[in-house]
Motif scaffolding. Structure first.
Motif, PDB file in Angstrom:
ATOM      1  N   ILE A 103       1.502   5.682  -8.923  1.00 31.02           N
ATOM      2  CA  ILE A 103       2.184   4.478  -8.190  1.00 31.02           C
ATOM      3  C   ILE A 103       0.911   4.062  -7.236  1.00 31.02           C
ATOM      4  N   GLU A 104       0.548   2.792  -7.518  1.00 30.50           N
ATOM      5  CA  GLU A 104      -0.587   2.177  -7.055  1.00 30.50           C
ATOM      6  C   GLU A 104      -0.273   1.102  -5.835  1.00 30.50           C
TER       7      GLU A 104
ATOM      8  N   ASP B  66       2.551  -5.039   1.141  1.00 29.10           N
ATOM      9  CA  ASP B  66       3.652  -4.177   1.293  1.00 29.10           C
ATOM     10  C   ASP B  66       4.647  -4.473   0.040  1.00 29.10           C
ATOM     11  N   VAL B  67       4.599  -5.496  -0.522  1.00 31.51           N
ATOM     12  CA  VAL B  67       5.957  -6.022  -1.454  1.00 31.51           C
ATOM     13  C   VAL B  67       5.210  -5.873  -2.845  1.00 31.51           C
ATOM     14  N   GLU B  68       4.163  -5.073  -3.246  1.00 35.42           N
ATOM     15  CA  GLU B  68       3.635  -4.922  -4.536  1.00 35.42           C
ATOM     16  C   GLU B  68       2.941  -3.691  -4.885  1.00 35.42           C
ATOM     17  N   TYR B  69       3.168  -3.177  -6.061  1.00 33.29           N
ATOM     18  CA  TYR B  69       2.743  -1.958  -6.638  1.00 33.29           C
ATOM     19  C   TYR B  69       2.413  -2.216  -8.137  1.00 33.29           C
ATOM     20  N   THR B  70       1.561  -1.296  -8.639  1.00 34.68           N
ATOM     21  CA  THR B  70       1.344  -1.005  -9.872  1.00 34.68           C
ATOM     22  C   THR B  70       1.793   0.349 -10.576  1.00 34.68           C
ATOM     23  N   PHE B  71       2.336   0.254 -11.453  1.00 38.95           N
ATOM     24  CA  PHE B  71       3.099   1.643 -12.184  1.00 38.95           C
ATOM     25  C   PHE B  71       2.339   1.889 -13.373  1.00 38.95           C
TER      26      PHE B  71
ATOM     27  N   ALA C 202       9.519   1.246  -5.813  1.00 36.07           N
ATOM     28  CA  ALA C 202       9.140   0.496  -4.423  1.00 36.07           C
ATOM     29  C   ALA C 202       9.317   0.985  -3.096  1.00 36.07           C
ATOM     30  N   ALA C 203      10.403   1.887  -3.106  1.00 37.56           N
ATOM     31  CA  ALA C 203      10.645   2.414  -1.812  1.00 37.56           C
ATOM     32  C   ALA C 203       9.422   3.317  -1.360  1.00 37.56           C
ATOM     33  N   LEU C 204       8.947   4.244  -2.406  1.00 42.27           N
ATOM     34  CA  LEU C 204       7.833   4.900  -2.228  1.00 42.27           C
ATOM     35  C   LEU C 204       6.518   4.204  -1.946  1.00 42.27           C
ATOM     36  N   ALA C 205       6.360   2.947  -2.578  1.00 44.16           N
ATOM     37  CA  ALA C 205       5.289   2.320  -2.353  1.00 44.16           C
ATOM     38  C   ALA C 205       5.121   1.803  -0.815  1.00 44.16           C
ATOM     39  N   ARG C 206       6.408   1.516  -0.530  1.00 48.34           N
ATOM     40  CA  ARG C 206       6.494   0.692   0.956  1.00 48.34           C
ATOM     41  C   ARG C 206       5.973   1.926   1.990  1.00 48.34           C
ATOM     42  N   LYS C 207       6.382   3.168   1.679  1.00 49.79           N
ATOM     43  CA  LYS C 207       5.481   4.154   2.592  1.00 49.79           C
ATOM     44  C   LYS C 207       4.199   4.685   2.417  1.00 49.79           C
ATOM     45  N   LEU C 208       3.637   4.115   1.459  1.00 53.41           N
ATOM     46  CA  LEU C 208       2.199   4.484   1.442  1.00 53.41           C
ATOM     47  C   LEU C 208       1.482   3.582   1.865  1.00 53.41           C
TER      48      LEU C 208
ATOM     49  N   SER D 133      -3.693   2.687  -1.544  1.00 52.40           N
ATOM     50  CA  SER D 133      -3.436   4.026  -1.768  1.00 52.40           C
ATOM     51  C   SER D 133      -2.613   4.373  -3.095  1.00 52.40           C
ATOM     52  N   ILE D 134      -2.644   5.522  -3.552  1.00 49.10           N
ATOM     53  CA  ILE D 134      -2.072   5.860  -4.687  1.00 49.10           C
ATOM     54  C   ILE D 134      -1.287   7.140  -4.408  1.00 49.10           C
TER      55      ILE D 134
END
Length: 482
Positions: free
Chosen positions: A117-118, A123-128, A66-72, A76-77
């Motif tokens: 990591i998609e 900013d609070v959602e990602y798909t692994f 989640a921390a990485l996703a917030r920086k993307l 993006s992936i």
């Protein structure tokens, strides 16, 4: 991945059930299955309930992603590949070591895997996504258990999981949907680790690179450095354990008398494993006498002489987290006067640098290096060295005083040494002096002497934490061991 979804799976993870066969209907307990790495259900002596790897919970791995996703950027992936198994000769392989960024985000410790990591439109959602080797009874008969695709979801909490052999059909659509791709796969001019999973690829064109040719691609490493640099309390506990045990093993080695570098090396490796660590964090330096003048001397095959000192740069790891220690001590157990004078001078510099490893000291790695250089220059002058000679410290102190540590011995590679050190970052402090053997510029009684003193340190807000304090380093304490 919705943040609200993962805790449900994490709560269930300690008691997952799986289909016994892909076509079967019966469900079995995880403790009745084999996986490609230890889990609490199969190795409760190694992994505590709720942990995915030693000391690190499944929930923490989610927070990392989640921390990485917030920086993307949105839509993006990030794409990461596991390490490949390396072969020594024929079917004989080297010990497997997972790619650190992949391990940091997934906790998955097998070869031939790809993680994505998609980042969605918020900013609070990602798909692994996690692509792994499927279960294969014949392959596992020879090479050991695999976790398999179902475990990628039920144990490692992937939202979408697939067979790595089918990644050529699954990954292109994920990449095409992204406005930007962050990856370091194939960035070192080596054949991409995932290329062989793409059929019909040209021998001259990396298949994965070809897949990205219509995408905007950026390096993932700078973002990973940012999320990995500051350690969580769980990470610190892993490093504390590695440091405490490694230091005690090195102190025990100081008690003994060794006739060869190889014998000392064997005792250290044995001590790390038998005292509860996973093994060696890196190939150690066991440099007796003049061998200590080579910073990365790792042959470790010479005789140890009573009148010499031995420089030992070694450490164990726990849960993938390393510790980095260097101690230099007299083989006989007693310092000669020149050895003691040089050693105490370097120790004073090392302690002064360690004392500054606080956030309120407003220092960077480069600033600490300048402190070390000034201290060594003054100390060498007091010992009779002519510090006005050109390139004095370039010869006598040719390396930096410290580096970041964590999952890597040199953690966060490329992260600037000019940035201010912050609480819960971990570094080494390792000043040393290496006096060439036949160089008449330096006092004769110091020639051929190589001494380095290194500790692993956590940056505190107002107080320093030395992770490796169990490795003795004061002259009186070392001499009292024998």
């Amino acid at each position: 991945m919705s943040i609200a979804r993962l805790p449900l799976r994490v709560v269930l993870r300690p008691i997952p059930t799986f289909r016994s066969r892909p076509q079967g209907r019966s469900l079995v307990s995880a403790s009745d299955l084999n996986f490609g790495q230890p889990l609490h259900e199969t190795h409760p002596h190694l992994i505590k309930p709720g942990e995915l790897t030693p000391g690190i919970s499944a929930l923490e791995y989610h927070h990392r992603r989640a921390a990485l996703a917030r920086k993307l950027p949105r839509n993006s992936i990030a794409v990461l590949a596991a390490s490949e198994l390396k072969f020594r000769s024929g079917p004989v392989f080297y010990e497997f070591h997972q790619e650190p960024n992949f391990y940091y985000l997934t906790g998955f410790n097998e070869a031939e895997a790809v993680a994505v990591i998609e980042k969605g439109q918020t900013d609070v959602e990602y798909t692994f996504h996690l692509f792994v080797r499927s279960k294969d009874e014949r392959a596992e008969l020879w090479d050991g258990a695999r976790s398999g695709v179902q475990a990628a979801q039920d144990v490692f909490n992937a939202d979408e999981a697939g067979d790595i052999d089918n990644v050529a059909n699954l990954l292109p659509d994920v990449i095409k949907s992204a406005t930007m791709v962050y990856t370091d796969i194939g960035s070192h001019k080596k054949k991409s680790a995932v290329s062989r999973f793409f059929s019909g690829s040209s021998t001259k064109v990396d298949a994965f690179a070809k897949l990205l040719q219509n995408s905007t691609v950026k390096s993932l490493r700078p973002l990973m450095n940012e999320v990995r640099l500051t350690k969580s309390e769980a990470e610190l506990d892993c490093m504390r354990k590695a440091g405490r045990i490694s230091g005690a093993v090195i102190t025990e080695a100081m008690r003994n008398t060794y006739k060869s570098e190889k014998q000392l090396w064997a005792d250290l490796a044995y001590g790390f494993k038998t005292q509860g660590l996973d093994g060696e964090a890196y190939v150690p330096v066991i440099g007796g006498g003049h061998n200590a003048l080579s910073i990365h001397y790792v042959r470790n095959d010479a005789v140890l002489n009573d009148h010499d000192m031995v420089l030992v740069d070694a450490g164990g790891e726990y849960g993938g987290y390393i510790t980095d220690i260097t101690r230099t001590w007299p083989v006989s157990g007693k310092f000669t006067d020149p050895q003691k004078d040089m050693y105490n001078m370097i120790l004073d510099v090392q302690k002064s640098c360690v004392s500054l490893c606080r956030e309120d000291a407003d220092v960077s790695l480069d600033k600490l290096h300048r402190v070390a250089e000034n201290g060594l220059k003054n100390g060498l002058k007091d010992l009779g060295f002519d510090k006005s000679r050109s390139g004095c410290l370039d010869t006598l102190f040719p390396h930096h005083v410290g580096h970041y540590i964590g999952l890597d011995v040199h953690d966060a590679p490329g992260y600037p040494r000019t940035d201010k050190l912050k609480e819960n970052q971990c570094i080494t402090i390792e000043p040393g002096i290496y006096v060439p053997i036949n160089d008449e510029r330096w006092p004769e009684h110091f020639r051929g002497l190589g001494i380095r003193i290194e500790d692993s340190v956590r940056i505190g807000s107002e107080k320093v934490e030395v992770l490796t304090s169990t490795a003795l380093k004061d002259v009186e304490a070392i001499e009292a061991l024998k």
